[in-house]
Motif scaffolding. Structure first.
Motif, PDB file in Angstrom:
ATOM      1  N   LEU A  90       0.811  -1.216   0.000  1.00 16.31           N
ATOM      2  CA  LEU A  90       0.000   0.000   0.000  1.00 16.31           C
ATOM      3  C   LEU A  90       0.847   1.271   0.000  1.00 16.31           C
ATOM      4  O   LEU A  90       0.560   2.210  -0.755  1.00 16.31           O
ATOM      5  N   PHE A 142      -9.583   3.684   5.703  1.00 15.71           N
ATOM      6  CA  PHE A 142      -9.772   2.247   5.472  1.00 15.71           C
ATOM      7  C   PHE A 142      -8.594   1.486   6.067  1.00 15.71           C
ATOM      8  O   PHE A 142      -7.549   2.072   6.396  1.00 15.71           O
ATOM      9  N   LEU A 146      -5.857  -1.979  -0.081  1.00 19.53           N
ATOM     10  CA  LEU A 146      -6.913  -2.015  -1.090  1.00 19.53           C
ATOM     11  C   LEU A 146      -6.331  -1.922  -2.494  1.00 19.53           C
ATOM     12  O   LEU A 146      -5.233  -1.392  -2.691  1.00 19.53           O
ATOM     13  N   PRO A 147      -7.082  -2.398  -3.480  1.00 21.21           N
ATOM     14  CA  PRO A 147      -6.653  -2.207  -4.872  1.00 21.21           C
ATOM     15  C   PRO A 147      -6.583  -0.716  -5.211  1.00 21.21           C
ATOM     16  O   PRO A 147      -7.296   0.106  -4.626  1.00 21.21           O
ATOM     17  N   GLU A 148      -5.749  -0.379  -6.172  1.00 23.05           N
ATOM     18  CA  GLU A 148      -5.544   1.022  -6.513  1.00 23.05           C
ATOM     19  C   GLU A 148      -6.839   1.701  -6.936  1.00 23.05           C
ATOM     20  O   GLU A 148      -7.065   2.879  -6.608  1.00 23.05           O
ATOM     21  N   GLN A 150      -9.861   1.253  -5.843  1.00 21.97           N
ATOM     22  CA  GLN A 150     -10.637   1.629  -4.661  1.00 21.97           C
ATOM     23  C   GLN A 150      -9.979   2.783  -3.915  1.00 21.97           C
ATOM     24  O   GLN A 150     -10.664   3.658  -3.374  1.00 21.97           O
ATOM     25  N   VAL A 151      -8.652   2.789  -3.878  1.00 21.66           N
ATOM     26  CA  VAL A 151      -7.946   3.902  -3.232  1.00 21.66           C
ATOM     27  C   VAL A 151      -8.227   5.202  -3.980  1.00 21.66           C
ATOM     28  O   VAL A 151      -8.452   6.254  -3.380  1.00 21.66           O
TER      29      VAL A 151
END
Length: 324
Positions: A90, A142, A146-148, A150-151
């Protein structure tokens, strides 16, 4: 347990006075006086330099580089540790996105091992954990890598919230408007709020509630006093929260009071999705007065989190579906 480490137990310890104060920060990191002082310091401070998109936040510089700076530009907090494998996925992604942002937000990295007081203040339960700070207000983020995509969605919502709060991003090299803002007079303090916040900081929840209620008696539409009164109610409940609230709720799924206490414990631990999901599911199963009680608690959570929290709109929709 070291800050940031996952616990093998589902129990939540009863909040200490320091934890209660930290939960107050989860809703509003500063009282009126503190916000005014921080805004004044931020106005007087130079804006982040061009290209300064990632900073290392510590206990020593947290006030200046995170809280004060958040009055100029949104600050994203990345809480990590060397032993955390997901953090290694992350953190580089966040640094890349910060570099692409053009200064519209700043990434503050926080090593929880070296800055345990910050981790405790933020009630960090696992890492990586991400928060944001806008104008002195802590915005829940969060947990996990998380996947990029979603970020990016979270960042988009964050920038929208910052825009509504009047933050347009960092001014390069501290020019263009910073001097004018520094010269602007600070907003005068409201003594009524100051005395109420003094009572809250002293742990006198009854007196704080009385003083906020006095403001509302004179100004029923005062939204700041309304929010503060809800905050006092939450802090009062947290002060007597049983240490095994979540375990007790699991053992008694039909006990509404136990479920409400567990939701408060999850909210205090910043496990916002769990708190909202627990109560929405409870609304689906209940009828009558108990259902109204749970619905009202959810509405309280929505107001404490604020409409700019990206988790509030979908939770409102889920509540509406559960009710109808």
């Amino acid at each position: 347990m070291r800050p940031g480490a996952r616990s093998g137990s589902s129990s939540t310890p009863a909040p200490s006075p320091a934890a209660i104060a930290a939960m107050s920060g989860a809703v509003d990191l500063g009282a009126v006086k503190a916000r005014s002082e921080a805004a004044a310091r931020a106005a007087a401070a130079p804006a982040p330099s061009a290209g300064q998109h990632v900073i290392e936040a510590t206990e020593a510089n947290f006030q200046a580089e995170v809280l004060d700076r958040s009055f100029q530009v949104p600050v994203l907090l990345d809480l990590w540790a060397d032993w955390c494998e997901p953090c290694k996925q992350l953190s580089p992604m966040l640094e890349k996105l910060a570099g692409e942002s053009g200064g519209s937000w700043i990434l503050a990295t926080i090593d929880v091992e070296a800055n345990q007081r910050i981790a405790q203040m933020l009630q960090v339960q696992s890492i990586p954990t991400v928060f944001a700070v806008i104008g002195g207000q802590l915005v829940p983020g969060f947990q996990g890598a998380l996947p990029e995509a979603q970020v990016r969605e979270f960042l988009s919502a964050l920038l929208e919230a910052a825009s509504q709060a009047g933050l347009s991003g960092a001014a390069p090299n501290g020019a263009a408007g910073t001097v004018e803002e520094a010269a602007a007079p600070a907003e005068p303090e409201d003594e009524r709020f100051t005395t109420a916040e003094d009572a809250l900081e002293a742990g006198d929840f009854d007196l704080a509630a009385e003083r906020y209620q006095a403001i509302l008696s004179m100004e029923p539409a005062n939204t700041e006093a309304q929010l503060a009164l809800r905050q006092v109610g939450l802090l009062r409940r947290l002060s007597v929260l049983p240490p095994d609230a979540i375990v007790a709720a699991a053992a008694t799924p039909d006990d509404v009071e136990a479920q409400l206490a567990a939701a408060d414990a999850e909210l205090a631990a910043n496990d916002i999705p769990a708190a909202l999901g627990r109560l929405i599911e409870l609304v689906r199963r209940l009828r009558g007065g108990e259902r109204t009680l749970v619905r009202d608690r959810l509405v309280e959570y929505f107001e404490l989190l604020g409409p700019d929290d990206p988790r509030v709109p979908p939770a409102r929709r889920d509540l509406a579906n559960a009710l109808f």
